[in-house]
Design an enzyme around this catalytic site. Sequence first.
Site, short mmCIF file in Angstrom:
data_model
loop_
_atom_site.label_atom_id
_atom_site.label_comp_id
_atom_site.label_asym_id
_atom_site.label_seq_id
_atom_site.Cartn_x
_atom_site.Cartn_y
_atom_site.Cartn_z
CD GLU A 223 34.89 19.87 -15.07
OE1 GLU A 223 33.90 19.14 -15.09
OE2 GLU A 223 34.82 21.12 -15.21
CB SER B 11 19.18 22.32 -1.63
OG SER B 11 18.77 23.54 -2.17
CB ALA B 12 23.15 18.87 -0.19
CG HIS C 120 14.39 16.60 -4.21
ND1 HIS C 120 13.92 17.59 -3.38
CD2 HIS C 120 15.41 17.15 -4.93
CE1 HIS C 120 14.62 18.70 -3.59
NE2 HIS C 120 15.53 18.46 -4.52
#
Lengths: 417, 477, 115
Positions: free
Chosen positions: B31, B45-46, B49
């Site tokens: 990373e 938005s966490a 869906h």
Amino acid sequence: MKNYDVVIIGGGSAGLAAALEVNKNGVKNILVIERDQELGGILLQCIHNGFGLKVFKEELTGPEYAERFVNMLKEEGIEFKLNSMVTKINKDKTVEYANSDEGFIQIQAKAIIITTGCYERNAGAISIPGNRPSGVLTAGTAQKYLNIDGYLVGKKVFILGSGDIGLIMARRMTLEGAEVIGVAEILPFSGGLQRNIVQCLEDYNIPLYLSHTVTEIIGKDKIEGIKVQKVDNFVPVPNTEMEFEVDALLLSVGLIPENGISEAAGIELHPRTKGPIVNESYQTNIEGVFACGNALHVHDLVDFVTTESRKAGEKAAKYVKGEYKDNVERINLVAKNGISYIVPQMVSSENVDKTIELFMRVTDVYKNVEFVIKQDGKELKRIKKKHLAPAEMEKVILTKSQIEGANKEITIEVEAL
Amino acid sequence: MYDVLIIGSGITGACISREMSKYQAKTIIIEKENDVAQKATLANSAIVHSGHDPIPGTLKAKFNILGNRMYKQMSEELDIPLMECGGLVVATTLEEEKTLDMLYARAFENGLKKSEVKLLTKDEVKEKEPNISDHVTKALSLPSTSVTYPLEAAIANIENAMNNGVELATNEEVISIVKNKEHFEVFTKRNKYEAKVVINASGINAENISKMIAKTNFTISPRKGEYYVLDKDVTLVNSVIYPTPSEKGKGVLVTPQYHGNTLLGPTSEFVENDTESTTKKGLDYIKVNIEKTVTNIPYNKIIRSFAGSRPTPSTKDFIIEESNIKGFINVAGIESPGLTAAPAIARYVVEGIVANNIDLVENKNFNPYRKKVIRMNELSDEEKNELYKRDSRFANIICRCESITEGEIIEAIHRNCGATTVTGVKNRVRAGAGRCQGGFCQPEVLKILARELKIDPMEVLYSKKDSAILKAKTKGE
Amino acid sequence: MKQELICIACPMGCHLEVDIDDNYFVTGNQCKRGEIYGKKELTNPTRLITSTVKIKNGINNRIPVKSSGEVPKDKIFLVMKELERIELYSPVKMNEVVIENVCGLGVNIITTRSM
């Protein structure tokens, strides 16, 4: 479950004064719960002078003011707990707290006094566009790092907001070797005391930009600069941008009474003060739960916090002794034109001995005006005021008979002379 | 020599690392930032869906549905917050109602079950959501919609992967990749890594990373989304409120968050560099557009605003394929519904692509469970005192707004994939995430970090590299 | 000539008017301190100094101090420099003298809390 007559939440200036007064009124089974490692509250990091002129008739620094009260508390043998966080208060006046000596504890109080102080409005709440780099701190946090721990959070600093902590920090950081580039205030007048503008800014040639605000924070990971712009009625004016290179931006953009646990308990808050709505006895809408100090409304002088908290302490003691009358008719104290709020918000003459002090703030800067006080719309008295500013709390005293003379409400407004 | 090297520790890389840890392979995840999941995974938005939205037949549709079905188990195994709140797509005009009907049909085509899709009348919506706007005429109810905490989802996957043998290296920015006969050499600014398989899960950088070695037929453009966060004492909506999508995109949502806050947003704007800054324009856009679906929004309860960028691919679909260079796998363009799709993508990448390159032997010691995170706020008084008796620091509350204890902070620092910065602590255990935003607890958290990491307080970082909070000591020290 | 000043003697912040031609006659003050301040500010401005010094073994790394009286404005940074060399050891009482007659200005530096 342990029982106490009065549990006081917060061992800062308000909690200390309230505890001492409860004690003085003959109620001795008291507990003060403090979250920090010692009593004194935020006074301990306010190492500047300016405290105590009313209460001690001499000018003290914050730590001196605190220590005098702490010493009195210890002399009286009032019980207190440190490093202890109150997590919940309940309508039945049980109090839940935690610390590493006892764990998670519940106690029963007859009366509770909320003296949790206030917290600072922060970068999140004012939504300055830009990244979220390091180096943006509230002035009070920077003050703690500086005065308690001995660290500077920046060497080239700008301050947004001209609240007192910001002004005091401008001087403190200058004295400790940082360069304070300026202070911006979105309003056309300062939110701090005049004396602090003189001795914290003017003394060190630090510019105060009134009607200006920070419109952009530059820097991705750490703050590198800011853009400051003139505002007209809160709207940035084009082509007035100034850019400053900084390594820290301090925010002194207001204080908000800390009422997390009060709200959770169902205590009703006032939309302007953001503190509990209280009556003449500083009692909230929950019987036996009182509030005072900055948790009730933000004060500009600790001396006023002390006076107010003494009264709240006295009333809480009376409540415990059964001398307080809750079920009585009350009239409303209503802030009208030019007045932002009045504390307390309602009053019953039954619980007032001779007079009652009302604290209030005005909405704007005024010169040569009058306070007009009316009983149910009928003029009662006028008080001349040469100079009024929102930063400076005002006080009006009403007598018992003046309260009795009103049926529904007493209003206060500002009128030009 | 590593068997598999994963570039990027967002939710995609994180899920792939865990999937890899099920096998006896030497895997590392590298990373470039100093903490994991700092880009798209951190700021979105966490939402998990339901799968009603992607165009049928696309990878987005396929992995969305598969991923949605995997979330519950994943969240149980890894102790990831999951709030099964459901979602509502609301229509405000006749035209939007037509789009709703189309989405209703599409949901089934994508594979949603009958119980997972329902059309609601205005009154039914109002009953579920008292603050819904009067403009709303009809809604598509999607009960399999959930809300998670994406950062923790990524951390949990990586932590579990590490517990099962995967390595993590932060502060490793890839500058070049070459392939020698049998293996890849991945050069970072500080090190060289050798691996048989390289998985490019580098989000916004995926195009650049791919171009270092492979023929790259796609571009990735950062598409910024800005949000407002409301204080957790506000209950504005009970479920995720989507406006009806249009050519312009998914629109501005109102999303309840697991920890009680509410998100308003996002905006959607292609940007070049400025990927994480909020703008006045963007924030104003939210205010203007939100009112269409939800009313009574308490703007005085805004505690924060933030922005994040989604890696939007030129292909309009996820890119999940082995490149022209054998063993170099692109997992790119994982924008929405990427958070939902990630566990399914990871399984496909490992079983369907990595397995073609190296022999995957099952790791018999694989433990799918992550040690539960202690969240004092979710415990009963007895449980709290039980913990306190074990370690008294679990009764020392540091963050008063969120009631976070010293014990929880120390845990967050010492677990695998632990916090090393003030923001890292905040993102893991929410110390400093409340209304005072760390005003009181930041100095305490800083002290704890310095003590636990055995570094000087002046070395403690706020978040990114070079973001020390304390700049100098006073009194000539 | 009249000069307008804001009194800094206490947080009240009275708006003073000082008549320079009338032997610095002060109006607008609400107490004696305002009168003294008004005159002195225009003749020999002085300030109280509050700061910290290093402390070892205390609960904090710094202990607050102040000057026992006001010092001329232009000597403030001189005094600040002096504070750098001080290091106290806990326990210390409130209002203990830390530096006597600092920089020869006739005032002491004293602690403002015990620690």
